[in-house]
Scaffold this active site. Structure first.
Site, PDB file in Angstrom:
ATOM      1  N   HIS A 209       0.830  -1.218   0.000  1.00 15.80           N
ATOM      2  CA  HIS A 209       0.000   0.000   0.000  1.00 15.80           C
ATOM      3  C   HIS A 209       0.860   1.261   0.000  1.00 15.80           C
ATOM      4  O   HIS A 209       0.331   2.366  -0.139  1.00 15.80           O
ATOM      5  CB  HIS A 209      -0.902   0.028   1.230  1.00 15.80           C
ATOM      6  CG  HIS A 209      -0.152   0.277   2.501  1.00 15.80           C
ATOM      7  ND1 HIS A 209       0.696  -0.642   3.056  1.00 15.80           N
ATOM      8  CD2 HIS A 209      -0.097   1.375   3.294  1.00 15.80           C
ATOM      9  CE1 HIS A 209       1.228  -0.143   4.144  1.00 15.80           C
ATOM     10  NE2 HIS A 209       0.767   1.085   4.317  1.00 15.80           N
TER      11      HIS A 209
ATOM     12  N   HIS B 213       1.721   6.872  -0.322  1.00 14.05           N
ATOM     13  CA  HIS B 213       0.992   6.047   0.650  1.00 14.05           C
ATOM     14  C   HIS B 213      -0.472   6.012   0.231  1.00 14.05           C
ATOM     15  O   HIS B 213      -1.208   6.987   0.405  1.00 14.05           O
ATOM     16  CB  HIS B 213       1.142   6.646   2.051  1.00 14.05           C
ATOM     17  CG  HIS B 213       0.636   5.771   3.161  1.00 14.05           C
ATOM     18  ND1 HIS B 213      -0.694   5.572   3.401  1.00 14.05           N
ATOM     19  CD2 HIS B 213       1.299   5.048   4.094  1.00 14.05           C
ATOM     20  CE1 HIS B 213      -0.837   4.761   4.429  1.00 14.05           C
ATOM     21  NE2 HIS B 213       0.370   4.427   4.874  1.00 14.05           N
TER      22      HIS B 213
END
Length: 858
Positions: free
Chosen positions: A59, A73
């Site tokens: 992620h 992010h």
């Protein structure tokens, strides 16, 4: 340098501070932008980049662009999805160009889990400055230019340094630069009344908090954080803090603009905060003095043992001494015997008075004139002949001074307060407030002539006639307590004496007690079983301090502890007590308990001191008779230290256990609630909220544990950097002084000067430091998600605690519990407190509330 940022997907773009996550919004990981993706497939937002890191859950991704580090992010708290929505073909060190696919995400799955799809693009290079140019919030299509990141370096490039003038114009250490910066950022010299330090923190007593730029202070490379204690600003630096303080004091007279008007400090410190601040401000500056005395005393003891010097005992034999023995004796004893003068000076200074008054008053109270030096032949020694105002020498109690009166057969005298502390603390405080009082009524025309004399007299006289005698009464009481201990069988009395000895050292009354025990030995050669216990107590503190050094995860704390142990081995415990054991309290208590065991063993065996001139510390064994007893006493020293060390291994913890601490508070609050008139419904509601707090700490136990290991490793990097910086600073200063020496020579040698300048300019440990810095930065990046998870857990805990406090405040009769409940922050911030990054919260319940509870009026 400019780096262009393009839209990686069709998206909405906003500034970082508008991110819904407080960690990103607060720019804790760095500045940047936030996008709300409308498509599932992300492309590289950089023209050219290299993938440096791929998080396990896919992620988050790290990229290097033109020597700068970035983090993308995707989503908030998406780490909890364990990588399910994410796919990528990226590999570490893979180059990517603008438009290349970097990962895909199932946005629907993210939203179904009630998580935000906000995706921060963060600039994470800590050694560079960022300015975002040409940025507008709004809608962008994939591949469109969003903004430009303008990057500048905090450090001069090597090529720039090489092109600078070959002459050395000026050299300033980082501590000098930091000191100048701090003076400006706290609002100028006029905005703080005092600056001092403890072991890890630089402390300013601030006049106007509005003028302090705390944000800029925190950005300094050596600053770990800041904390406010009422009007006291604490800048958390670590072991280097005293160097910055010294430089600030050197710069104390520089001209700085007077601060403009602002809001004065309106939140006063609590009583406990004031006490702890006073301890730090008065005690900490004396630590170097105590440590120097301890090291010199150790050298002196060794030289005495091998016969190079002569042990001068109490100093009465100085007339017979050789010069080396005399010099070492004075060097080792002066700092300890006259430590009260420094306490008086620092006390006066801390409370805002003239420290020179403190120095003068301290010198007077330590004056040897009060000892009647040279008057021994005319001293009254028979108690029945004592007269008011006459010089006496009492053999029974070791009192020596100018007689006032007796309590029972114990003489109260005016005397010198060598080796004491409390009279000087009292005198320092009195001097400040007497000075303030005199200033109010004395005409300015005669102020300079009379004020100082009035302050000195009005301070010294009460200390000599009231405070000093009051402390003598304490000594008198302790004398009888000690004598009573001798009647307790099985060595327990000696053990108890050993246990209380170090607390007596803290008060200064140990001098009178020790003399009381020593007089019979000196006058009638009566052996003492209590005197060995005093040295046994020393080794209890040594063992506890060694335990701290072995068990602490804080490198700076370890350095201080190890540095104070040599003095303790040779009998000087003040550095150990004030720098390590007492601030942590538990090690000090452990040392006292170990001393009890060692003292009891000594009492059972019956080891007694026979030699009145025995050395201190480990060499004290020479003061007992016979090789067998000497070996036994040495063994007891080792056993005592070992017991303290063992107890430290059993009891020491770098931080509190969050779960156990919260459960303990829950039980305390529950017991309080049982004595109130609250309805059962309210009590039940409160208890449910208390249980929720405990459950939150239970759920986040693993997160706290991982974060503590993270902080430990960060501390190791910082300790390594500090060591290199100290080495570089020391050698750089040496080279700089060498240049100046050649320049100031009467016959200057141009070649020598040029060579010295070149050597100065070329010397650098930057490569070694950069290597550690890079390792630290990589470690921080690798654990960025851990830090985010920790901050989330803390925020979650904080909200749960706040819900409980809000509910308590609504119950007017027990609203005081809201203040008591602030103690939960010690569990909430356990890691920061344990590693010296934050202060522990201290709270004492008001007597009025206790009384109401007792009478069931709430």
């Amino acid at each position: 340098m400019e780096i262009k940022i393009y839209a990686p997907v069709n998206c909405e773009v906003k500034s970082m501070q508008k991110c819904s996550d407080p960690t990103f919004a607060g720019k804790m990981l760095g500045d940047g932008i936030v996008i709300e993706p409308k498509n599932n497939v992300f492309a590289s937002p950089f023209e050219n980049a290299t993938c440096t890191m791929i998080f396990e859950t896919k992620h988050a991704y790290g990229f290097e662009v033109q020597g700068c580090e970035f983090l993308i992010h995707c989503g908030i708290d998406t780490v909890n999805l364990n990588g399910k929505p994410f796919k990528t073909n990226l590999q570490q060190n893979m180059p990517v160009k603008l438009g290349d696919q970097i990962f895909s995400v199932n946005l629907k799955l993210v939203r179904e889990n009630n998580l935000s799809t906000e995706t921060p693009i963060i600039f994470t290079s800590a050694d560079k400055k960022l300015k975002i140019k040409n940025f507008k919030e709004g809608t962008y299509k994939k591949g469109e230019l969003i903004c430009v990141f303008e990057v500048t370096s905090d450090k001069k490039e090597k090529a720039q340094i090489d092109n600078e003038s070959e002459d050395v114009i000026k050299f300033e250490s980082k501590y000098t630069k930091t000191a100048k910066e701090f003076i400006e950022l706290v609002g100028g010299r006029q905005n703080f009344s005092e600056v001092y330090n403890c072991m890890t923190r630089l402390r300013f007593k601030i006049k106007n908090k509005d003028l302090v730029d705390s944000t800029q202070i925190e950005k300094n490379s050596i600053v770990k954080g800041i904390n406010w204690n009422g009007s006291e600003l604490q800048v958390i630096i670590g072991g280097e803090c005293y160097k910055v303080k010294d430089e600030i004091l050197k710069l104390d007279n520089i001209q700085i603009e007077t601060p403009s008007e602002g809001t004065e400090e309106v939140a006063p410190s609590t009583f406990s905060q004031k006490i702890f601040a006073a301890i730090a401000g008065i005690m900490a500056p004396n630590i170097p003095i105590l440590m120097s005395a301890g090291i010199i005393a150790a050298i002196y003891s060794i030289l005495n043992t091998i016969g190079v010097t002569v042990d001068l005992g109490s100093g009465d034999k100085t007339i017979e001494a050789d010069m080396l023995s005399l010099i070492l004796y004075v060097l080792s004893k002066t700092g300890i015997l006259l430590i009260g003068i420094f306490f008086c000076y620092n006390t006066t200074k801390y409370f805002g008075g003239d420290p020179l008054y403190g120095m003068l008053i301290g010198l007077i109270l330590a004056s040897r004139f009060f000892m009647g030096t040279g008057a021994e032949s005319n001293a009254i020694t028979e108690p029945s002949n004592y007269e008011f105002g006459k010089f006496i020498m009492d053999a029974q109690f070791g009192s020596r001074g100018w007689y006032l009166f007796s309590i029972s057969n114990y003489p109260i005298v005016i005397k010198s307060y060598e080796g004491s502390v409390l009279p000087y603390l009292a005198a320092g405080i009195m001097a400040v407030y007497i000075d303030i009082w005199v200033k109010k009524w004395m005409p300015s025309a005669i102020d300079i002539v009379f004020r100082a004399a009035i302050v000195v007299v009005l301070t010294v006289v009460p200390v000599l006639f009231i405070i000093g005698p009051a402390l003598s009464l304490v000594e008198f009481g302790m004398t009888y307590v000690v004598k009573g201990l001798g009647y307790i069988p099985l060595g327990i009395g000696v053990g108890l004496f050993a246990m209380i000895w170090q607390p007596l050292v803290l008060t200064g009354v140990h001098v009178g007690v020790y003399m009381t025990l020593l007089i019979p030995l000196m006058t009638s050669q009566e052996p003492s079983i209590f005197l060995p216990a005093a040295t046994i107590a020393v080794f209890g503190q040594v063992g506890a301090c060694l335990g701290v050094a072995m068990l602490t995860k804080n490198p700076m704390e370890r350095r201080v502890a190890l540095g104070s142990i040599p003095g303790g081995v040779f009998g000087i415990t003040e550095p150990i007590i004030y720098s390590t054991n007492l601030p942590k309290l538990k090690p000090f208590l452990v040392g006292c308990v170990a001393a009890f065991v060692g003292g009891t063993i000594s009492g059972i065996i019956g080891i007694a001191q026979l030699n009145p001139g025995a050395a201190q510390g480990f060499l004290y064994i020479l003061g007992v008779d016979g090789l067998t007893n000497q070996l036994l006493l040495a063994l007891i020293f080792v056993i005592t230290a070992a017991i303290a060390l063992g107890l430290m291994f059993l009891t020491y913890s770098q931080k509190v256990n969050e779960l156990k601490y919260s459960q303990k508070l829950n039980k305390k609050i529950d017991s309080i609630l049982k004595n109130t008139k609250l309805s059962e419904k309210d009590k039940k509601e409160i208890n449910e909220k208390l249980l929720a707090i405990t459950e939150m700490f239970k759920e986040n136990k693993e997160t706290y544990s991982k974060y503590e290991k993270y902080i430990q490793n960060i501390s190791k990097f910082e300790a390594s950097l500090i060591s290199l910086e100290e080495k570089e600073e020391k050698h750089k200063t040496k080279l700089f002084n060498k240049v100046n020496k050649f320049k100031k020579a009467k016959k200057q040698d141009a070649d020598l000067i040029k060579k010295a300048i070149a050597e100065f300019n070329s010397y650098s440990l930057e490569q070694e430091k950069q290597k550690i810095t890079n390792e630290r930065e990589n470690y921080v990046k690798e654990n960025a998600e851990l830090v985010l998870t920790y901050e989330k857990a803390k925020k979650q805990n904080e909200l749960t605690i706040q819900k409980y406090i809000d509910y308590i405040q609504k119950q007017e009769t027990v609203s005081e519990l809201a203040n008591y409940s602030k103690l939960y922050s010690n569990a909430l911030n356990s890691v920061e407190i344990g590693y010296g990054l934050q202060d522990k919260v201290v709270y004492k319940m008001p007597k009025e509330f206790k009384t109401k509870l007792k009478n069931k009026e709430v």
